[in-house]
Structure formats: C-alpha cells, structure tokens
Design a protein around this motif. Structure first.
Motif, PDB file in Angstrom:
ATOM      1  N   UNK A 147      12.869   0.246   0.273  1.00  0.00           N
ATOM      2  CA  UNK A 147      12.195  -0.003   1.297  1.00  0.00           C
ATOM      3  C   UNK A 147      10.661  -0.351   1.651  1.00  0.00           C
ATOM      4  N   UNK A 148      10.041  -0.264   0.205  1.00  0.00           N
ATOM      5  CA  UNK A 148       8.507  -0.232   0.306  1.00  0.00           C
ATOM      6  C   UNK A 148       8.425  -2.155   0.272  1.00  0.00           C
ATOM      7  N   UNK A 149       9.340  -2.824  -0.660  1.00  0.00           N
ATOM      8  CA  UNK A 149       9.002  -4.027  -0.783  1.00  0.00           C
ATOM      9  C   UNK A 149       9.103  -4.779   1.600  1.00  0.00           C
ATOM     10  N   UNK A 150       9.620  -4.274   1.908  1.00  0.00           N
ATOM     11  CA  UNK A 150       9.693  -5.419   3.068  1.00  0.00           C
ATOM     12  C   UNK A 150       9.018  -4.524   4.286  1.00  0.00           C
ATOM     13  N   UNK A 151       8.215  -2.824   4.336  1.00  0.00           N
ATOM     14  CA  UNK A 151       7.589  -2.011   4.420  1.00  0.00           C
ATOM     15  C   UNK A 151       6.107  -3.155   4.416  1.00  0.00           C
ATOM     16  N   UNK A 152       6.114  -3.266   3.090  1.00  0.00           N
ATOM     17  CA  UNK A 152       4.574  -4.248   3.037  1.00  0.00           C
ATOM     18  C   UNK A 152       4.708  -5.342   3.721  1.00  0.00           C
ATOM     19  N   UNK A 153       5.827  -6.070   3.737  1.00  0.00           N
ATOM     20  CA  UNK A 153       5.653  -7.173   4.472  1.00  0.00           C
ATOM     21  C   UNK A 153       5.726  -7.529   6.525  1.00  0.00           C
ATOM     22  N   UNK A 154       6.749  -6.397   6.343  1.00  0.00           N
ATOM     23  CA  UNK A 154       5.711  -5.572   8.204  1.00  0.00           C
ATOM     24  C   UNK A 154       4.664  -5.563   8.184  1.00  0.00           C
ATOM     25  N   UNK A 155       3.471  -4.267   7.100  1.00  0.00           N
ATOM     26  CA  UNK A 155       2.879  -4.265   7.714  1.00  0.00           C
ATOM     27  C   UNK A 155       1.624  -5.380   7.577  1.00  0.00           C
ATOM     28  N   UNK A 156       1.909  -6.317   6.414  1.00  0.00           N
ATOM     29  CA  UNK A 156       0.866  -8.101   6.835  1.00  0.00           C
ATOM     30  C   UNK A 156       1.062  -8.681   7.937  1.00  0.00           C
ATOM     31  N   UNK A 157       1.856  -8.160   8.561  1.00  0.00           N
ATOM     32  CA  UNK A 157       2.211  -9.426  10.251  1.00  0.00           C
ATOM     33  C   UNK A 157       2.210  -7.546  11.108  1.00  0.00           C
ATOM     34  N   UNK A 165      -0.828  -0.290  15.214  1.00  0.00           N
ATOM     35  CA  UNK A 165      -0.089   0.096  14.561  1.00  0.00           C
ATOM     36  C   UNK A 165      -0.148  -0.727  13.015  1.00  0.00           C
ATOM     37  N   UNK A 166      -2.226  -0.567  12.780  1.00  0.00           N
ATOM     38  CA  UNK A 166      -2.415  -0.647  11.250  1.00  0.00           C
ATOM     39  C   UNK A 166      -1.840   1.343  10.773  1.00  0.00           C
ATOM     40  N   UNK A 167      -2.577   2.155  11.603  1.00  0.00           N
ATOM     41  CA  UNK A 167      -2.599   3.223  11.392  1.00  0.00           C
ATOM     42  C   UNK A 167      -0.920   3.417  10.997  1.00  0.00           C
TER      43      UNK A 167
END
Length: 273
Positions: A147-157, A165-167
């Motif tokens: 779950x962390x890998x796609x979350x990091x991509x969503x975070x960068x977007x 959204x950043x929080x």
C-alpha cells in the motif's frame, strides 16, 4: 593441622589446610576481612559454590554466520534496508520538499514534516496489533509495503494541490512507511532471535537484532544520498526511487509471505518456550 583459639569463654577449634606458598603471598582485602582475633590466621571456607553459566545451559553464543543461517534473517535484513531507505529519505528531505511544493518558510515546513512521524507512531502500533492478531509478521509488512508504493505516488501528486492534502498524505504515508520498519526492528527481531532452529539457545537475540538493524542502517545512509543526487532532475524522480525501494522491500518478503499463507504456522513465529 588443628589449632585451638580462645574467644571469651568459648573454645573454637578450626581445621585449616595450609599451603606452603600462601604465607609469602600478600593478603587481599577479602582475606583480611576473614582474619581472626590474632590478625595472622584466616578462616578458609571448606566448600566451594560453582555458578553454572547461562542458568546451567552452558551453550555458547551464536556466531555471525550461524545467525545468518536462521530462516528469515537475510530476507528481513534486506527488506529493512529498503524500508529504512524510504523512511530516512523522508526524515532528511521532507522539509525541503514541503518548502518547494507548498511554498512555506523553513520553520513551518519543519513543523509540518513532523506529521510524517506522527503517522509513523500509529503505523507502528497498527502493524504490531495486526501481526499479533494474525500471527503473520511477513504478511503484515508486505501488505503495508504494497500500500505504501501507490500512496507515495499519490502523495507526490496530491501534495501540490494544497496544505490540507499535504497533511492528510503525510499522516497516511508515515503510517505505511514506518509500520514495517518498526515491526521488523522489534517483534520480528525477537521472533528470529528465539527461532526453533536455535534449539533453546537464548544467545542469538542480540546478534540477530544487530544484523537486521545494521543492514537497515545501510539503507538509512543510501536513501538521503540518492535523494540528493536525484532531486536536481525533479522531485518526481525522487518519489519514483522511493517507490522502487518499497517494491524491492516487498520482493524480499515474497518467499516468507508465501510460506505464511500456505502453512498454518507463522514463518517467523516458530519460537521455543
């Protein structure tokens, strides 16, 4: 030889075994404390208490190569290397990233970046609770890494869309990234240090923990270094590197996850009483 000594109205007869070279040796403080009233002769114990090592087991501590042969140590060590790489990259570079993306000053960016660690607190607790309920350490780590890998991509977007959204993404990313890291360095290390292959030897826990955490420290050093080299080409590339590291961490757990899911017992939970 036997010799009698007067002590008030009571006569004490002590049996002494003299050694020829004892008279020439200086008395140590403990021997002087056992001197009798004449200040020259000491009382010698006629029995000796032998304390067995390690509660009587007499088993030597496990060697470095022996600890590496414990099933799961190498896999979890390499998994922690990449998990710690991601965690420490956030630790060192997150304030700068927030400053560039959200256009905040250094103080506010530093304060905001602590939310990643707050998410890590809840992630570590959640990982421990789930792994204890299921009895599957590797599967719990694997699920959070997945779950962390796609979350990091969503975070960068999403982080470019505003402060709120950043929080939210900081809390979620911190939980998913730090959860496996916390679980491997604590519960997993304890499980492997008491693995059934050790046959009751309790001297492996510190060695196993040192191997796992020491290997993870390599990732802690590489992550910020790679981020510094990649960041001039764009922050998106940094996040791609972090997602690749999460995928590698998950890859090293595939065998253990398969073993846990195919067997009724846990791959790391085979402990001795």
């Amino acid at each position: 030889h036997s010799k009698g000594y007067e002590n008030g109205t009571h006569r004490l007869r002590l049996q002494k075994h003299m050694v020829t070279d004892e008279k020439s040796k200086p008395l140590d403080p403990e021997t002087q404390c056992l001197l009798l009233s004449d200040g020259k002769h000491s009382v010698h114990q006629n029995h000796t208490v032998v304390l067995p090592a390690d509660g009587g087991s007499g088993v030597a501590a496990i060697s470095f190569t022996g600890a590496l042969k414990i099933p799961g140590v190498i896999e979890f060590s390499l998994c922690l290397l990449f998990a710690k790489l991601v965690s420490y990259t956030f630790l060192f570079w997150l304030p700068l990233y927030i400053t560039n993306v959200d256009h905040l000053d250094a103080q506010k960016a530093g304060e905001l970046s602590t939310l990643f660690d707050v998410g890590g607190i809840f992630g570590g607790i959640l990982a421990g609770v789930i792994s204890d309920r299921l009895g599957k350490r590797a599967s719990t780590c694997g699920l959070m890494l997945l779950l962390a890998a796609p979350t990091l991509y969503i975070f960068s977007t999403i982080s470019k869309m505003g402060l709120e959204a950043t929080i939210a993404m900081l809390l979620l990313s911190g939980a998913l990234v730090s959860g496996p890291y916390a679980l491997i360095t604590t519960a997993v290390s304890a499980d492997l240090g008491t693995h059934k292959s050790l046959k009751g030897n309790s001297h492996a826990l510190a060695t196993v923990t040192a191997i796992i955490d020491g290997t993870g420290s390599v990732g802690a050093a590489l992550g910020p270094l790679l981020a510094g080299l990649i960041s001039p080409s764009g922050w998106n590339n940094v996040f791609y590197m972090l997602m690749f590291a999460d995928a590698c961490a998950l890859l090293f757990l595939i065998r253990l996850i398969h073993k846990e899911l195919s067997c009724p017992g846990s791959a790391t939970g085979d402990q001795v009483p």
